[in-house]
Structure formats: structure tokens, C-alpha cells
Design a protein around this motif. Sequence first.
Motif, PDB file in Angstrom:
ATOM      1  N   ASN A 118      43.187  30.425  42.858  1.00 53.98           N
ATOM      2  CA  ASN A 118      42.471  31.628  43.288  1.00 53.98           C
ATOM      3  C   ASN A 118      43.308  32.457  44.250  1.00 53.98           C
ATOM      4  N   ILE A 119      43.962  31.812  45.214  1.00 53.47           N
ATOM      5  CA  ILE A 119      44.774  32.519  46.205  1.00 53.47           C
ATOM      6  C   ILE A 119      45.986  33.173  45.546  1.00 53.47           C
ATOM      7  N   VAL A 120      46.659  32.436  44.651  1.00 54.42           N
ATOM      8  CA  VAL A 120      47.825  32.993  43.969  1.00 54.42           C
ATOM      9  C   VAL A 120      47.433  34.220  43.158  1.00 54.42           C
ATOM     10  N   LEU A 121      46.344  34.108  42.406  1.00 55.37           N
ATOM     11  CA  LEU A 121      45.896  35.222  41.583  1.00 55.37           C
ATOM     12  C   LEU A 121      45.551  36.429  42.443  1.00 55.37           C
ATOM     13  N   ALA A 122      44.728  36.209  43.466  1.00 54.55           N
ATOM     14  CA  ALA A 122      44.285  37.323  44.308  1.00 54.55           C
ATOM     15  C   ALA A 122      45.446  37.953  45.069  1.00 54.55           C
ATOM     16  N   SER A 123      46.287  37.142  45.684  1.00 47.26           N
ATOM     17  CA  SER A 123      47.375  37.694  46.490  1.00 47.26           C
ATOM     18  C   SER A 123      48.381  38.446  45.621  1.00 47.26           C
ATOM     19  N   SER A 124      48.624  37.949  44.413  1.00 48.12           N
ATOM     20  CA  SER A 124      49.572  38.618  43.523  1.00 48.12           C
ATOM     21  C   SER A 124      49.069  39.990  43.114  1.00 48.12           C
ATOM     22  N   LEU A 125      47.789  40.055  42.739  1.00 54.24           N
ATOM     23  CA  LEU A 125      47.221  41.337  42.322  1.00 54.24           C
ATOM     24  C   LEU A 125      47.160  42.316  43.487  1.00 54.24           C
ATOM     25  N   ILE A 126      46.741  41.836  44.646  1.00 50.62           N
ATOM     26  CA  ILE A 126      46.616  42.708  45.811  1.00 50.62           C
ATOM     27  C   ILE A 126      47.975  43.294  46.197  1.00 50.62           C
ATOM     28  N   CYS A 127      49.005  42.457  46.191  1.00 55.27           N
ATOM     29  CA  CYS A 127      50.343  42.930  46.573  1.00 55.27           C
ATOM     30  C   CYS A 127      50.927  43.876  45.528  1.00 55.27           C
ATOM     31  N   ARG A 128      50.764  43.533  44.258  1.00 55.82           N
ATOM     32  CA  ARG A 128      51.415  44.316  43.211  1.00 55.82           C
ATOM     33  C   ARG A 128      50.722  45.652  42.964  1.00 55.82           C
ATOM     34  N   TYR A 129      49.425  45.682  43.171  1.00 57.51           N
ATOM     35  CA  TYR A 129      48.673  46.909  42.882  1.00 57.51           C
ATOM     36  C   TYR A 129      48.042  47.452  44.153  1.00 57.51           C
ATOM     37  N   ASP A 130      48.823  47.529  45.215  1.00 55.68           N
ATOM     38  CA  ASP A 130      48.351  48.046  46.502  1.00 55.68           C
ATOM     39  C   ASP A 130      48.759  49.509  46.612  1.00 55.68           C
ATOM     40  N   VAL A 131      47.878  50.389  46.144  1.00 56.89           N
ATOM     41  CA  VAL A 131      48.159  51.821  46.126  1.00 56.89           C
ATOM     42  C   VAL A 131      47.747  52.446  47.456  1.00 56.89           C
TER      43      VAL A 131
END
Length: 278
Positions: free
Chosen positions: A86-99
Amino acid sequence: MSVPSLDQLLDHAETLPSLPEVVAYLIRALGDDNADLETLAHHINSDPAIVARLLAAANSASSGLSKRVHSAGQAFLLLGADRIANIVLASSLICRYDVHASGFSARLLWRHSLGVAVCARALAEQSGINPELAFTSGLLHDIGQLLMYTASPGPFLKALDHHQNDDIPLFEAERMVFGYDHCEAGRVLATAWKLPSDIVDAIAAHHEPDGFSSEVGDLVHIAECLSHALDLGELPNNRVPELSELACARFGLSWPKFTSRFAEIEARFDDFRAALGI
């Protein structure tokens, strides 16, 4: 100001970063009984940025311990595989798609999505649905907003203004401006990313589940309403969406029994939010 059609929206999907390899693996593994921790650890270790976020989350969770967590292996032992995923998924998406842009906050969008994901996981734990599938569906349910803003920022901000000033649901405001909403946009993007059909259906159905036959769609719709009711994302002018009685009936939800878990859900959300720094 012209807006892209739903078909043209896919052309703009290429401007979004592709899913990181570890995230793509995690999502594929949701329905794979043969997926194992060793393979997951290999994928995590192949992405230094994800390892860094994971260690930050693990050390945040272990603040009461005397030793610091300095490897993915230690993080696995401390947090457990489900929470790691859960942490890997959430942190990856948040970092990569932080507009970062005037009038639109991807960070706010992800904070709300995390609230829905936590609620979805709790609901799944009482229903027999895969909790990780539920969490992922909740986390990605509003991804269409990000695509619509990236493709056409001016009209999307106009839709946000209608939503906030006219006191109407965002998906209705989007239809006024674009002719479609973020549920449809998210479905197009999730299909292009070749995500599992359950996740695609949940994204498409989360605001108006009655017209779909999707168990995960019903779950994410209920989780969306619950997240707003608990104000987990601390959204400005927070409004609780209309809850579908049909979705609740099909899902077999007993609110009197489930209300006992509200405090636990809020604690889980606070824990995740602290770990992810959002």
C-alpha cells in the motif's frame, strides 16, 4: 475555449508519466496467487526513489524504536507485506503525479484518494473482496481528474469553479464544460494503462454505481461517501455525495455494524498520511 473529446483525451495521456515498474507489478499481482514477496522486494529495490520513500515511511512508523530502518528487508519485517504494498503504491503515485499549478492541487487530490482507499480496504475486509484490490481502486478512482486537468487546464478549472460556486457535484460540472466527467476520463486512462477490469469498472462507476454491475464499483462508491462523511481528505467545502441505496443493498452493507470501525479507519488514515507526508 475548446476542450478535447473523450477520444482525443488519450492523446494527452502520453504527457503523463508512465506507471513505475514496481507499481505496474503490484497492480498486476493483485489477482495473481503466485506473486511473492521476493519478487516484490526485487522490484522495489530496482527503484531508488521508491526505496527512499519506503524507508521514510518505515522510520516514521518505527519512531518509538531505538534502531533506524535502513533496508527494504527491515521495512518488510516491521510493516508487513500488505502495508508495504500500500505504501509503495501510494507513495509512487503521489510522487510521480504531483502537479503544482494555480487553482489545482494534485496533493489535495491524492490526500482525498488515500482516504477513499483506506475506507475501501476496511470495507473489503468485511466483504471477502481482495483488500489490496479495493485499496488500489480507491487510490486510483479520481485519476481522471488529473488527466482532464493535464489535457485542458483552463476548462477543468472552470468546472471546479462551477462545482464550488454553484454547489453541484464535480462530475456534473465537468459534464457541463467537457461533455463527459472524470469517471469516464479515468476509465479511458485505466484501459490504456491495461489495468485489471475490476479497477477500470470501479473508476467508471464510483459516482453513479446504479448503472453498472460492479462489486468493486459499489465498494468504492460507498468508500467515497464514507471518506467525505469522515472528512478524511480535509477538502475545502467538503460535501458528502449522495449514497446509492442500491449499491449498499448489493454490497450487503450493515451500517450499524460497520460504524464501530470508524475510529480505526481514521487512525489508519492518519498513520498513512503521516508516513506519506501528505
